[in-house]
Design an enzyme around this catalytic site. Structure first.
Site, PDB file in Angstrom:
ATOM      1  N   CYS A  65       0.837  -1.211  -0.050  1.00 40.40           N
ATOM      2  CA  CYS A  65       0.081   0.096   0.048  1.00 40.40           C
ATOM      3  C   CYS A  65       0.993   1.208  -0.080  1.00 40.40           C
ATOM      4  CB  CYS A  65      -0.915  -0.039   1.211  1.00 40.40           C
ATOM      5  SG  CYS A  65      -1.814   1.488   1.221  1.00 40.40           S
ATOM      6  N   CYS A  69       0.012   4.798   7.004  1.00 41.71           N
ATOM      7  CA  CYS A  69      -0.810   4.572   8.254  1.00 41.71           C
ATOM      8  C   CYS A  69      -0.013   3.751   9.304  1.00 41.71           C
ATOM      9  CB  CYS A  69      -2.158   3.791   8.116  1.00 41.71           C
ATOM     10  SG  CYS A  69      -3.120   4.565   6.598  1.00 41.71           S
ATOM     11  N   CYS A  72      -0.647  -0.119  10.159  1.00 42.85           N
ATOM     12  CA  CYS A  72      -0.907  -1.313   8.858  1.00 42.85           C
ATOM     13  C   CYS A  72       0.377  -2.027   8.713  1.00 42.85           C
ATOM     14  CB  CYS A  72      -1.750  -0.568   7.955  1.00 42.85           C
ATOM     15  SG  CYS A  72      -2.230  -1.583   6.789  1.00 42.85           S
ATOM     16  N   CYS A 109     -16.960  -9.390   3.808  1.00 37.88           N
ATOM     17  CA  CYS A 109     -15.988  -7.939   3.866  1.00 37.88           C
ATOM     18  C   CYS A 109     -15.065  -7.962   2.548  1.00 37.88           C
ATOM     19  CB  CYS A 109     -15.620  -7.453   5.071  1.00 37.88           C
ATOM     20  SG  CYS A 109     -17.047  -7.402   6.176  1.00 37.88           S
ATOM     21  N   CYS A 142     -20.081  -6.348   1.932  1.00 43.17           N
ATOM     22  CA  CYS A 142     -19.468  -4.750   2.091  1.00 43.17           C
ATOM     23  C   CYS A 142     -18.150  -4.878   1.633  1.00 43.17           C
ATOM     24  CB  CYS A 142     -19.206  -4.762   3.836  1.00 43.17           C
ATOM     25  SG  CYS A 142     -18.775  -3.168   4.398  1.00 43.17           S
ATOM     26  N   CYS A 202     -20.276   1.596   7.273  1.00 45.96           N
ATOM     27  CA  CYS A 202     -19.533   1.038   8.371  1.00 45.96           C
ATOM     28  C   CYS A 202     -18.332   1.832   8.608  1.00 45.96           C
ATOM     29  CB  CYS A 202     -19.460  -0.517   7.565  1.00 45.96           C
ATOM     30  SG  CYS A 202     -18.519  -1.473   8.954  1.00 45.96           S
ATOM     31  N   ARG A 272     -19.104  -4.133  16.269  1.00 46.99           N
ATOM     32  CA  ARG A 272     -18.623  -5.473  16.133  1.00 46.99           C
ATOM     33  C   ARG A 272     -16.961  -5.412  16.460  1.00 46.99           C
ATOM     34  NH1 ARG A 272     -17.713  -4.903  10.135  1.00 46.99           N
ATOM     35  NH2 ARG A 272     -19.908  -5.106  10.260  1.00 46.99           N
TER      36      ARG A 272
END
Length: 395
Positions: A65, A69, A72, A109, A142, A202, A272
């Site tokens: 990526c 962040c 991550c 998801c 999702c 979400c 969740r």
């Protein structure tokens, strides 16, 4: 405790607690912990009974990526030894989803690492959604693809997506400390785009990054303002090779207080338990079911989770039941307003659902945070099975 009686009454009326009340929940002692769980459990059972919704992650594209962040494992510069692969084909993703659905999941998801999807990526995911729904007509899907451009949410909705996940992760005040390649406002904008397109929004948070109690309360109140249908609560998985690898700030008791605070602030929303529950809640996972009404089944994006069979046994042993495909997750007033499975209002997107366990930026100021817990690096296992491998998934 007068505080807990007040919070139960407010939760049953869908009335927002004060910031002071939310902070007080996080400040309760271990002696009061079971009272806190009991009180928040009354609110959870009022709106969701004893049902537990199962969700299943399919990591469509793993690693590499370009975002930074700090939480991550898929971030720019990460040296974590995670799986790295490009887009799964629709039939591969559909096959991966089938494993989770066979295990009792009612929502799939679909997550992809990256800043956000190109239009070609949206086409790929649209084809994947159609492939899954051809085999499983009633499944909720999702998507979690990062920051959305204009029109992309509408295209995903037209392809059959039911919800879109994009987490706020932390408070606006500390967001720049964990990520520099995009802003908190960018994330809020994507949640708004999902809402506007008719997708169930979400959006959630990550706890354990060195934040203060005030930051946790700020992000949960911001989520309430966004009104998502589901709020995933991730507990940081401190992967070696990421900037937050040394951030072991959580105990099982603190995780329970955080979940209780989220339930009081978002009483009628699908809460969740997402990434990191096995690492940080450990043997207290069953108690967390009295606070949250939704979990991920099996593995996460880049880390392995508890065995799917063990998840199902835990739910049954704790006196709960798996929510059926024909049951509506949200309370009637929210479902009637157009809410889907994730509900108005909250897993880690872009760099991956933080049920994938990741990190992106510099550690926030830990002033006011509890003393670090004993690191349990033995519980952090990189995913080596399922999507992107030739091994059977954990479901």
């Amino acid at each position: 405790m007068d505080l807990l009686n007040t919070l139960v009454d407010k939760g049953l009326r869908r009335e927002t607690p004060t910031r002071e009340e939310a902070l007080a929940v996080l400040a309760t002692s271990d002696d009061d912990l079971l009272d806190v769980v009991t009180a928040a459990g009354k609110v959870r059972r009022h709106w969701f009974g004893r049902r537990v919704k199962l969700n299943y992650l399919v990591n469509l594209k793993s690693g590499l990526c370009p975002e930074d962040c700090s939480y991550c494992s898929q971030r720019l510069g990460s040296t974590a030894g995670i799986l790295k692969y490009t887009w799964l084909k629709p039939d591969q993703a559909s096959e991966a989803a089938a494993a989770g659905l066979a295990g009792g999941a009612k929502r799939v998801c679909l997550v992809a690492s990256g800043r956000g999807p190109t239009d070609r990526d949206v086409d790929r995911v649209s084809d994947t959604i159609k492939a899954i729904k051809e085999r499983h007509e009633d499944v909720e899907v999702c998507a979690c693809l990062g920051l959305l451009s204009d029109g992309q949410a509408e295209r995903l909705r037209a392809a059959g997506a039911d919800a879109y996940n994009h987490n706020l992760n932390t408070s606006e005040a500390t967001y720049g400390d964990i990520t520099t390649t995009h802003t908190y406002a960018d994330r809020v904008d994507t949640v708004h785009k999902a809402h506007a397109a008719g997708l169930s929004a979400c959006s959630g948070l990550i706890a354990g990054m060195g934040e203060r109690d005030e930051d946790l309360v700020d992000v949960v109140f911001a989520l309430r303002e966004l009104d998502p249908d589901s709020v995933p609560v991730n507990f940081l998985i401190p992967f070696e090779g990421t900037p937050l690898a040394k951030e072991w700030n959580l105990t099982p008791q603190r995780c329970l207080r955080i979940l209780a605070m989220v339930r009081f602030v978002c009483p009628d929303v699908e809460v969740r338990i997402a990434g990191g529950r096995e690492v940080h809640l450990r043997s207290l996972q069953p108690l967390a079911l009295h606070l949250a009404n939704s979990i991920f089944l099996g593995d996460y994006l880049t880390s392995e989770g508890q065995a799917g069979k063990a998840d199902l046994e835990m739910i049954a042993d704790a006196g709960f039941e798996v929510e059926g495909a024909d049951e509506v997750t949200l309370p009637e007033h929210r479902a009637a307003a157009g809410g889907g499975g994730c509900g108005p209002g909250a897993e880690q997107a872009g760099c991956g659902s933080h049920a994938g366990g990741g990190v992106c930026g510099t550690a926030p100021d830990a002033a006011g945070a509890p003393a670090s817990a004993e690191p349990r690096t033995d519980l952090v296992a990189v995913r080596r099975r399922g999507a992107g491998t030739d091994l059977a998934p954990n479901a």
